[in-house]
Design a protein around this motif. Structure first.
Motif, PDB file in Angstrom:
ATOM      1  N   CYS A  51       0.830  -1.203   0.000  1.00 36.11           N
ATOM      2  CA  CYS A  51       0.000   0.000   0.000  1.00 36.11           C
ATOM      3  C   CYS A  51       0.865   1.253   0.000  1.00 36.11           C
ATOM      4  CB  CYS A  51      -0.954   0.003   1.198  1.00 36.11           C
ATOM      5  SG  CYS A  51      -2.274  -1.226   1.047  1.00 36.11           S
ATOM      6  N   ALA A  52       1.922   1.250   0.770  1.00 34.50           N
ATOM      7  CA  ALA A  52       2.816   2.404   0.822  1.00 34.50           C
ATOM      8  C   ALA A  52       3.525   2.599  -0.513  1.00 34.50           C
ATOM      9  CB  ALA A  52       3.828   2.232   1.943  1.00 34.50           C
TER      10      ALA A  52
ATOM     11  N   GLU B 281       2.422   1.561  -3.473  1.00 37.06           N
ATOM     12  CA  GLU B 281       1.399   2.013  -4.421  1.00 37.06           C
ATOM     13  C   GLU B 281       1.095   3.492  -4.231  1.00 37.06           C
ATOM     14  OE1 GLU B 281      -2.224  -0.234  -4.283  1.00 37.06           O
ATOM     15  OE2 GLU B 281      -1.209  -2.118  -4.704  1.00 37.06           O
ATOM     16  N   ALA B 282       0.938   3.931  -2.979  1.00 39.48           N
ATOM     17  CA  ALA B 282       0.637   5.336  -2.702  1.00 39.48           C
ATOM     18  C   ALA B 282       1.766   6.240  -3.189  1.00 39.48           C
ATOM     19  CB  ALA B 282       0.373   5.536  -1.215  1.00 39.48           C
TER      20      ALA B 282
ATOM     21  N   HIS C 283      -6.487   1.248  -6.172  1.00 45.68           N
ATOM     22  CA  HIS C 283      -5.602   1.356  -5.012  1.00 45.68           C
ATOM     23  C   HIS C 283      -6.417   1.462  -3.721  1.00 45.68           C
ATOM     24  CE1 HIS C 283      -2.535   2.767  -2.233  1.00 45.68           C
ATOM     25  NE2 HIS C 283      -3.262   3.858  -2.033  1.00 45.68           N
ATOM     26  N   VAL C 284      -7.431   2.310  -3.721  1.00 46.44           N
ATOM     27  CA  VAL C 284      -8.237   2.495  -2.508  1.00 46.44           C
ATOM     28  C   VAL C 284      -9.029   1.227  -2.188  1.00 46.44           C
ATOM     29  CG1 VAL C 284     -10.146   3.810  -1.486  1.00 46.44           C
ATOM     30  CG2 VAL C 284      -8.311   5.009  -2.696  1.00 46.44           C
TER      31      VAL C 284
ATOM     32  N   CYS D 184      -6.382  -0.801  -0.615  1.00 46.43           N
ATOM     33  CA  CYS D 184      -5.805  -0.161   0.573  1.00 46.43           C
ATOM     34  C   CYS D 184      -6.785   0.890   1.110  1.00 46.43           C
ATOM     35  CB  CYS D 184      -4.484   0.512   0.211  1.00 46.43           C
ATOM     36  SG  CYS D 184      -3.286  -0.581  -0.573  1.00 46.43           S
TER      37      CYS D 184
ATOM     38  N   SER E  72      -5.740   4.171   2.860  1.00 47.56           N
ATOM     39  CA  SER E  72      -4.820   5.043   2.143  1.00 47.56           C
ATOM     40  C   SER E  72      -5.222   6.507   2.290  1.00 47.56           C
ATOM     41  CB  SER E  72      -4.824   4.676   0.660  1.00 47.56           C
ATOM     42  OG  SER E  72      -4.106   5.637  -0.091  1.00 47.56           O
ATOM     43  N   ASP E  73      -4.240   7.373   2.227  1.00 45.84           N
ATOM     44  CA  ASP E  73      -4.511   8.813   2.220  1.00 45.84           C
ATOM     45  C   ASP E  73      -5.336   9.211   0.994  1.00 45.84           C
ATOM     46  OD1 ASP E  73      -3.078   9.088   4.565  1.00 45.84           O
ATOM     47  OD2 ASP E  73      -1.247   9.794   3.572  1.00 45.84           O
ATOM     48  N   TYR E  74      -5.310   8.392  -0.044  1.00 44.77           N
ATOM     49  CA  TYR E  74      -6.072   8.682  -1.260  1.00 44.77           C
ATOM     50  C   TYR E  74      -7.563   8.377  -1.125  1.00 44.77           C
ATOM     51  CZ  TYR E  74      -1.961   9.764  -3.987  1.00 44.77           C
ATOM     52  OH  TYR E  74      -0.833  10.370  -4.472  1.00 44.77           O
TER      53      TYR E  74
END
Length: 103
Positions: A21-22, A24-25, A66-67, A70, A73-75
């Protein structure tokens, strides 16, 4: 709903998943900083305009995936906005009679 580690409703604590996840972000942040700006692309110059739209739609789809993978995530907070933009870009893509790029 079960999390990846089998506990209902809880995200996985698998360190490999958190690392993924990190990574990817970080990749999304880098890609977002390099995205073309639609406001500088002219619909009259159709090939670059269509490529710009397609690039933005692909980024929005990647962010959504991504979300989904994860959710912490911040996204996640930006997903709704990107999803609306993706829909708008798709309409412009269709109206401009753009064709998908073949890889």
């Amino acid at each position: 709903m079960e999390g990846r580690d089998g506990r209902a409703g809880l995200p996985s604590r698998d360190p490999h998943l958190l690392l993924d996840c990190a990574v990817e972000a970080a990749a999304l942040a880098r890609e977002q900083s390099e995205l073309p700006r639609l406001e500088v692309a002219s619909p009259a110059d159709r090939p670059p305009y269509c490529i710009t739209l397609e690039t933005l739609m692909a980024f929005a789809a990647r962010l959504k995936a991504h979300v989904a993978h994860c959710p912490n995530s911040d996204y996640a907070a930006a997903l709704a906005d990107w999803d609306k933009m993706r829909t708008g870009y798709a309409k412009l893509f269709s109206r401009s009679r753009c064709k998908r790029t073949r890889y």
